[in-house]
Design a protein around this motif. Structure first.
Motif, PDB file in Angstrom:
ATOM      1  N   HIS A  22     -25.105   5.970 -18.710  1.00 34.07           N
ATOM      2  CA  HIS A  22     -26.070   4.410 -18.476  1.00 34.07           C
ATOM      3  C   HIS A  22     -25.850   4.142 -20.038  1.00 34.07           C
ATOM      4  O   HIS A  22     -26.147   4.472 -21.282  1.00 34.07           O
ATOM      5  N   TYR A  23     -25.771   2.302 -19.760  1.00 37.70           N
ATOM      6  CA  TYR A  23     -25.437   1.544 -21.107  1.00 37.70           C
ATOM      7  C   TYR A  23     -25.644   0.432 -20.799  1.00 37.70           C
ATOM      8  O   TYR A  23     -25.843  -0.398 -19.186  1.00 37.70           O
ATOM      9  N   VAL A  24     -25.906  -1.011 -21.365  1.00 33.55           N
ATOM     10  CA  VAL A  24     -26.562  -1.971 -21.187  1.00 33.55           C
ATOM     11  C   VAL A  24     -25.217  -2.462 -21.666  1.00 33.55           C
ATOM     12  O   VAL A  24     -25.129  -2.654 -22.801  1.00 33.55           O
ATOM     13  N   SER A  25     -24.488  -3.419 -20.693  1.00 32.14           N
ATOM     14  CA  SER A  25     -22.950  -4.483 -21.595  1.00 32.14           C
ATOM     15  C   SER A  25     -23.813  -5.715 -22.658  1.00 32.14           C
ATOM     16  O   SER A  25     -22.306  -5.870 -23.165  1.00 32.14           O
ATOM     17  N   ASN A  26     -24.530  -5.813 -22.166  1.00 36.88           N
ATOM     18  CA  ASN A  26     -25.041  -7.685 -23.452  1.00 36.88           C
ATOM     19  C   ASN A  26     -26.378  -7.262 -23.407  1.00 36.88           C
ATOM     20  O   ASN A  26     -27.143  -6.676 -23.048  1.00 36.88           O
ATOM     21  N   GLU A  27     -26.488  -6.926 -25.016  1.00 37.59           N
ATOM     22  CA  GLU A  27     -28.361  -7.067 -25.646  1.00 37.59           C
ATOM     23  C   GLU A  27     -29.017  -8.363 -25.892  1.00 37.59           C
ATOM     24  O   GLU A  27     -27.882  -9.115 -27.077  1.00 37.59           O
ATOM     25  N   ARG A  86     -20.076   5.828 -14.588  1.00 40.74           N
ATOM     26  CA  ARG A  86     -20.416   4.762 -14.814  1.00 40.74           C
ATOM     27  C   ARG A  86     -21.466   3.892 -14.696  1.00 40.74           C
ATOM     28  O   ARG A  86     -21.613   3.940 -13.276  1.00 40.74           O
ATOM     29  N   VAL A  87     -23.123   3.954 -15.241  1.00 37.17           N
ATOM     30  CA  VAL A  87     -24.026   3.228 -14.317  1.00 37.17           C
ATOM     31  C   VAL A  87     -24.372   1.631 -15.652  1.00 37.17           C
ATOM     32  O   VAL A  87     -24.664   3.185 -17.210  1.00 37.17           O
ATOM     33  N   CYS A  88     -24.298   0.567 -14.628  1.00 32.84           N
ATOM     34  CA  CYS A  88     -23.892  -0.438 -16.172  1.00 32.84           C
ATOM     35  C   CYS A  88     -25.475  -1.167 -15.732  1.00 32.84           C
ATOM     36  O   CYS A  88     -25.589  -2.189 -14.384  1.00 32.84           O
ATOM     37  N   ASP A  89     -26.211  -1.585 -16.836  1.00 32.98           N
ATOM     38  CA  ASP A  89     -26.927  -2.904 -16.606  1.00 32.98           C
ATOM     39  C   ASP A  89     -26.140  -4.367 -17.048  1.00 32.98           C
ATOM     40  O   ASP A  89     -25.973  -4.354 -18.091  1.00 32.98           O
ATOM     41  N   MET A  90     -25.812  -4.939 -16.610  1.00 33.64           N
ATOM     42  CA  MET A  90     -24.833  -6.101 -16.623  1.00 33.64           C
ATOM     43  C   MET A  90     -25.973  -7.461 -16.764  1.00 33.64           C
ATOM     44  O   MET A  90     -24.955  -8.267 -16.245  1.00 33.64           O
ATOM     45  N   SER A  91     -27.480  -7.446 -16.532  1.00 30.55           N
ATOM     46  CA  SER A  91     -27.742  -8.542 -16.743  1.00 30.55           C
ATOM     47  C   SER A  91     -27.887  -9.634 -17.072  1.00 30.55           C
ATOM     48  O   SER A  91     -27.471 -11.114 -15.957  1.00 30.55           O
TER      49      SER A  91
END
Length: 375
Positions: free
Chosen positions: A149-154, A172-177
């Motif tokens: 899990h990762y965040v693509s853009n902080e 892959r799990v991604c927070d792309m908010s």
């Protein structure tokens, strides 16, 4: 329309395209094909079912994924996904899932995920103040982890991954908010992508989840219905009363991306140009504007920076507001300045901001504030 809408650099909710705002303005009074306000149309109507169908199709087309991916329109923001993801994908026994701690929002994920089962922080940038992201060489990822899990853009720190992370044999799990639909993405390399709408694709109230069918079919039985992706997939996101207005606006934004912008590759070109213009102001300011992020990890969405002292920062914000430039105050967690350059922020708006920043610097006596060219 209010001209200040065009100069909204808020970190979220973010700006919406002017053409979409005009359509929304009309829809609040009357959706032409229905004759009712969008705020009063039933979520069980044929019209809304067609809205959901079209929106699912548009998001699949923009991302380049097939029918084996569900597009879910959920509530609870990205915050609810912090728990829903491990509830569905994290086995109670076995290897922990790998999580990256790259900034404010990825830090918010960790306690929620940990409550659901074993997780491991595979990398953290906390000791360096979240000023850079890991290189592939510094990542020690577990090839046996159930998922990464990762965040693509902080959003807060202005950091963005410009590559897909992880091993192809690990989900892959991604927070792309904050960069969802801002650029092309190899979506089929991800098992699950989630993004709340209020940055690039709509107002607050709806969260988009793009998830591969086999993953949710293998989820544990007995999950609460509202927290079970299968329930929402079967109901085409109309399990309960959904945020009809927010979903409709997201549909309008996807139409704008496809028909007016010309797709995600064209959107990326525009966003890259906007970011490069603003980073040039920072880089050419002889240390007056001090970017937070390492150059290779700079976000195209959020430009975070500081001035030589807090007094100047307060003056900058006051004069920017007087000039019609909104939303430039940095996140409460780190202060400073932040200019968010989401999809609907135009190159012309960024040019106005850049010109203001150049003029502001010229009005300030550098020696009096101790600026020495430190970048």
């Amino acid at each position: 329309m209010n001209p200040r809408n065009a100069l909204n650099f808020s970190g979220g909710p973010g700006a919406l395209p002017e053409s979409v705002l005009r359509e929304v303005q009309q829809a609040i009074v009357e959706v032409p094909e229905v004759g009712l306000s969008v705020l009063g149309i039933s979520h069980r109507s044929d019209w809304f079912a067609a809205v959901v169908d079209e929106l699912e199709h548009n998001i699949r087309a923009l991302l380049g994924v097939g029918e084996n991916y569900h597009v879910l329109l959920l509530q609870g923001g990205a915050t609810q996904q912090f728990s829903m993801v491990p509830m569905s994908l994290l086995p109670p026994d076995g290897a922990p899932a790998d999580y990256l701690h790259t900034g404010y929002w990825s830090g918010k994920v960790l306690p929620a995920a940990h409550r659901e089962g074993p997780i491991r922080v595979a990398w953290s940038g906390e000791t360096d103040g979240f000023r850079h992201l890991p290189s592939d060489e510094t990542l020690a990822l577990n090839r046996s982890a159930p998922y990464l899990h990762y965040v693509s853009n902080e959003t807060v720190e202005g950091l963005q991954f410009h590559r897909v992370l992880g091993h192809d044999n690990v989900l892959r799990v991604c927070d792309m908010s904050s960069d969802f639909l801002s650029r092309p993405v190899e979506a089929e390399r991800f098992g699950l992508i989630y993004a709340h709408a209020q940055k690039n694709v709509g107002p607050a109230g709806v969260t988009v989840v793009v998830v591969r069918d086999d993953l949710i079919q293998d989820a544990p039985q007995g999950l609460p219905e509202f927290l079970d992706y299968r329930s929402h997939a079967r109901a085409h996101s109309i399990l309960n009363t959904p945020p009809v207005f927010a979903i409709y606006v997201v549909l309008l934004v996807t139409r704008w991306l496809m028909q007016d912008v010309g797709g995600l590759a064209a959107m990326e070109t525009i966003n890259r140009r906007k970011a490069e213009r603003l980073y040039a102001v920072l880089d050419e300011s002889d240390g007056f504007y001090r970017g937070r992020a390492a150059e290779r990890d700079r976000s195209f969405m959020n430009v975070a920076f500081n001035l030589p002292d807090k007094t100047l920062e307060q003056r900058f914000l006051a004069e920017a507001e007087a000039a019609g430039l909104s939303g430039l105050k940095g996140h409460r967690a780190i202060g400073g300045m932040r200019a968010s350059l989401y999809n609907a922020v135009t190159p012309e708006a960024v040019e106005q901001l850049a010109d203001f920043m150049d003029r502001f610097r010229c009005t300030v006596s550098m020696p009096a504030h101790g600026a020495t060219g430190v970048r």
